[in-house]
Design a protein around this motif. Structure first.
Motif, mmCIF file in Angstrom:
data_model
loop_
_atom_site.group_PDB
_atom_site.id
_atom_site.type_symbol
_atom_site.label_atom_id
_atom_site.label_comp_id
_atom_site.label_asym_id
_atom_site.label_seq_id
_atom_site.Cartn_x
_atom_site.Cartn_y
_atom_site.Cartn_z
ATOM 1 N N VAL A 1 -117.147 4.877 -28.683
ATOM 2 C CA VAL A 1 -117.261 4.939 -30.142
ATOM 3 C C VAL A 1 -118.718 5.241 -30.474
ATOM 4 C CG1 VAL A 1 -117.085 3.618 -32.300
ATOM 5 C CG2 VAL A 1 -115.353 3.323 -30.499
ATOM 6 N N LEU A 2 -118.948 6.184 -31.362
ATOM 7 C CA LEU A 2 -120.308 6.481 -31.815
ATOM 8 C C LEU A 2 -120.641 5.573 -32.999
ATOM 9 C CD1 LEU A 2 -120.323 10.389 -31.718
ATOM 10 C CD2 LEU A 2 -120.737 8.760 -29.872
ATOM 11 N N MET A 3 -121.846 5.006 -32.971
ATOM 12 C CA MET A 3 -122.199 4.092 -34.044
ATOM 13 C C MET A 3 -123.643 4.283 -34.463
ATOM 14 S SD MET A 3 -122.693 0.394 -32.086
ATOM 15 C CE MET A 3 -123.120 -0.457 -33.608
ATOM 16 N N SER A 4 -123.937 3.851 -35.671
ATOM 17 C CA SER A 4 -125.303 3.766 -36.166
ATOM 18 C C SER A 4 -125.343 2.607 -37.151
ATOM 19 C CB SER A 4 -125.738 5.084 -36.821
ATOM 20 O OG SER A 4 -127.131 5.092 -37.066
ATOM 21 N N HIS A 5 -126.519 2.396 -37.764
ATOM 22 C CA HIS A 5 -126.650 1.237 -38.649
ATOM 23 C C HIS A 5 -127.498 1.609 -39.856
ATOM 24 C CE1 HIS A 5 -126.256 -2.972 -39.567
ATOM 25 N NE2 HIS A 5 -127.562 -3.128 -39.679
ATOM 26 N N ALA B 1 -115.852 6.560 -34.754
ATOM 27 C CA ALA B 1 -117.167 6.372 -35.349
ATOM 28 C C ALA B 1 -117.241 5.093 -36.160
ATOM 29 C CB ALA B 1 -117.507 7.567 -36.243
ATOM 30 N N SER B 2 -118.466 4.533 -36.229
ATOM 31 C CA SER B 2 -118.705 3.320 -37.007
ATOM 32 C C SER B 2 -120.146 3.308 -37.502
ATOM 33 C CB SER B 2 -118.448 2.074 -36.143
ATOM 34 O OG SER B 2 -118.814 0.888 -36.838
ATOM 35 N N ILE B 3 -120.318 3.177 -38.821
ATOM 36 C CA ILE B 3 -121.670 3.065 -39.380
ATOM 37 C C ILE B 3 -121.735 2.064 -40.536
ATOM 38 C CG2 ILE B 3 -121.358 5.025 -40.958
ATOM 39 C CD1 ILE B 3 -124.353 5.689 -40.505
ATOM 40 N N ALA B 4 -120.641 1.829 -41.236
ATOM 41 C CA ALA B 4 -120.687 1.023 -42.459
ATOM 42 C C ALA B 4 -120.869 -0.460 -42.182
ATOM 43 C CB ALA B 4 -119.424 1.235 -43.279
ATOM 44 N N ASN B 5 -121.781 -1.072 -42.945
ATOM 45 C CA ASN B 5 -121.925 -2.527 -42.980
ATOM 46 C C ASN B 5 -121.285 -3.030 -44.277
ATOM 47 O OD1 ASN B 5 -123.749 -1.593 -44.865
ATOM 48 N ND2 ASN B 5 -125.566 -2.411 -43.847
ATOM 49 N N SER B 6 -121.525 -4.290 -44.634
ATOM 50 C CA SER B 6 -120.874 -4.853 -45.825
ATOM 51 C C SER B 6 -121.202 -4.059 -47.082
ATOM 52 C CB SER B 6 -121.303 -6.311 -46.015
ATOM 53 O OG SER B 6 -120.755 -7.149 -45.031
ATOM 54 N N ALA B 7 -122.488 -3.811 -47.318
ATOM 55 C CA ALA B 7 -122.889 -3.124 -48.550
ATOM 56 C C ALA B 7 -122.289 -1.736 -48.631
ATOM 57 C CB ALA B 7 -124.416 -3.062 -48.632
ATOM 58 N N ASP C 1 -113.948 5.093 -38.715
ATOM 59 C CA ASP C 1 -112.864 4.433 -37.965
ATOM 60 C C ASP C 1 -113.024 2.913 -37.896
ATOM 61 O OD1 ASP C 1 -111.434 6.895 -36.907
ATOM 62 O OD2 ASP C 1 -113.472 7.241 -36.167
ATOM 63 N N TRP C 2 -114.274 2.467 -37.878
ATOM 64 C CA TRP C 2 -114.561 1.034 -37.754
ATOM 65 C C TRP C 2 -115.642 0.647 -38.771
ATOM 66 C CZ3 TRP C 2 -112.019 -2.138 -34.253
ATOM 67 C CH2 TRP C 2 -111.288 -1.508 -33.238
ATOM 68 N N VAL C 3 -115.393 -0.420 -39.508
ATOM 69 C CA VAL C 3 -116.377 -0.981 -40.435
ATOM 70 C C VAL C 3 -116.816 -2.326 -39.888
ATOM 71 C CG1 VAL C 3 -116.664 -1.962 -42.744
ATOM 72 C CG2 VAL C 3 -115.493 0.215 -42.461
ATOM 73 N N ARG C 4 -118.113 -2.595 -39.917
ATOM 74 C CA ARG C 4 -118.650 -3.856 -39.414
ATOM 75 C C ARG C 4 -119.155 -4.683 -40.604
ATOM 76 N NH1 ARG C 4 -121.445 0.191 -36.900
ATOM 77 N NH2 ARG C 4 -123.485 -0.666 -37.454
#
Length: 357
Positions: free
Chosen positions: A155-159, A191-197, A208-211
């Motif tokens: 999974v590709l991710m960023s922050h 892919a995953s990049i979103a945080n709560s805000a 695909d994934w929210v953290r």
């Protein structure tokens, strides 16, 4: 006997908050971030309550192992990845998903048995903390895909670094990330990049994934997200007892350094907690406290185990409970008065506090 500092945890609110985030993020799976003792709410307690979550995220391998040994079965993502070679073997043994964010970690995986391991690859799109430079993606992903035995494509991710404060920078990060992900659509990479805000304010970031971290605990750190407050309820309610009531004259100076000067006749409630229990010493005069159904204000410096509150006009008695944050006082408001962030306050509550579920 007057109770000391008490941390009341609303587990149903925790579950409802997670479910609300699922409703917001309909196209994505939702990972609950429970590192640092679940932001002070209790690692195992929160994991057990969120047994229906799509996944959980922790900071380090040891936290993931603690969850597995406690019987937690869903996906566990280790956000810092492995620090040592043995962490890779432990991840394989305990079925932990490792984030890979530097060449040293790739080298470690190349030297190890990666059979059955899942990994997420972190790219730096603007946070400038962990992650590969996004311009290195071809080399990095090529090396990862050559690893034998991986359970699935990475999974590709960023922050995001300021999703709650700088929309332009957030959109710049998102554009970089989307350009990166577009290169690997054929490989079936998620892919995953979103945080709560971002989850609450930028639907195109869901992927695909929210953290989600802060939102699961019922906290929104940005005024523009206030529309969600009716659906996100605080899980932690922090209270302490009134241990004394004092009357003062106009001009009397209260507390250390006599910083607070009574502008009129003042009734003060002394609350039995302080910075020794994790309440922020930097909380300034005027910080709100809920006492006997009324919004009151801190008067003077926070002491180690006492807080003085201007409770003039409030009908109260010794033994009444004061809410430091929770249902009536948002932890984010206290954080603002203390020149800090709600994350720090939630994580700083002393382990000696009584916990009630």
């Amino acid at each position: 006997m007057i109770r000391s500092l008490t941390k009341h945890l609303d587990i149903q609110a925790l579950k409802n908050n997670y479910d609300y985030m699922r409703q917001i993020c309909t196209s994505a799976k939702v990972v609950a971030v429970i590192k640092s003792e679940a932001y002070g709410h209790g690692l195992l307690r929160v994991a057990k309550a969120l047994e229906h979550a799509d996944g959980l995220a922790v900071a380090c391998v040891s936290e993931g192992i603690a969850l597995r040994r406690a019987g937690v079965t869903q996906k566990i993502i280790v956000l810092q990845g492995g620090h040592e070679l043995q962490d890779i073997e432990l991840a394989r043994t305990y079925n932990l998903t490792l984030v890979v964010h530097c060449q040293r970690q790739i080298s470690g995986m190349q030297q190890s048995n990666c059979q059955g391991i899942e990994c997420w690859i972190k790219f730096d799109t603007g946070m400038h903390r962990l992650g590969f430079d996004w311009s290195q993606h071809e080399t990095v992903i090529s090396e990862i895909l050559k690893l034998r035995g991986l359970a699935s494509p990475p999974v590709l991710m960023s922050h995001f670094c300021c999703a709650d404060s700088d929309e332009a920078h957030t959109r710049m990060q998102l554009q970089k990330f989307e350009e990166l992900c577009a290169c690997y659509e054929k490989e079936g990479v998620q892919a995953s990049i979103a945080n709560s805000a971002a989850a609450l304010s930028l639907s195109e970031s869901h992927k695909d994934w929210v953290r989600v971290g802060l939102a699961v605990y019922g906290v929104t750190a940005k005024n523009s997200l206030s529309k969600h407050k009716k659906n996100l309820k605080p899980v932690m309610h922090l209270t302490a007892p009134v241990i004394a009531i004092r009357d003062f004259e106009k001009g009397d100076r209260l507390g250390y350094n006599g910083e607070y000067v009574c502008a009129k006749k003042t009734r003060a409630a002394i609350i039995g907690t302080g910075y020794g229990d994790g309440y922020p010493w930097h909380a300034a005069s005027g910080t709100p406290v809920w006492v006997s159904g009324k919004r009151c204000r801190i008067a003077g410096h926070i002491s180690m185990d006492m807080i003085t509150v201007d409770a003039t006009g409030v009908d109260l008695v010794v033994g009444d409970n004061a809410e430091l944050w929770g249902e009536h006082i948002a932890v984010s408001e206290v954080a603002e008065h203390a020149s800090t962030i709600p994350y720090e306050l939630l994580c700083s509550v002393s382990s000696t506090a009584t916990t009630l579920i």
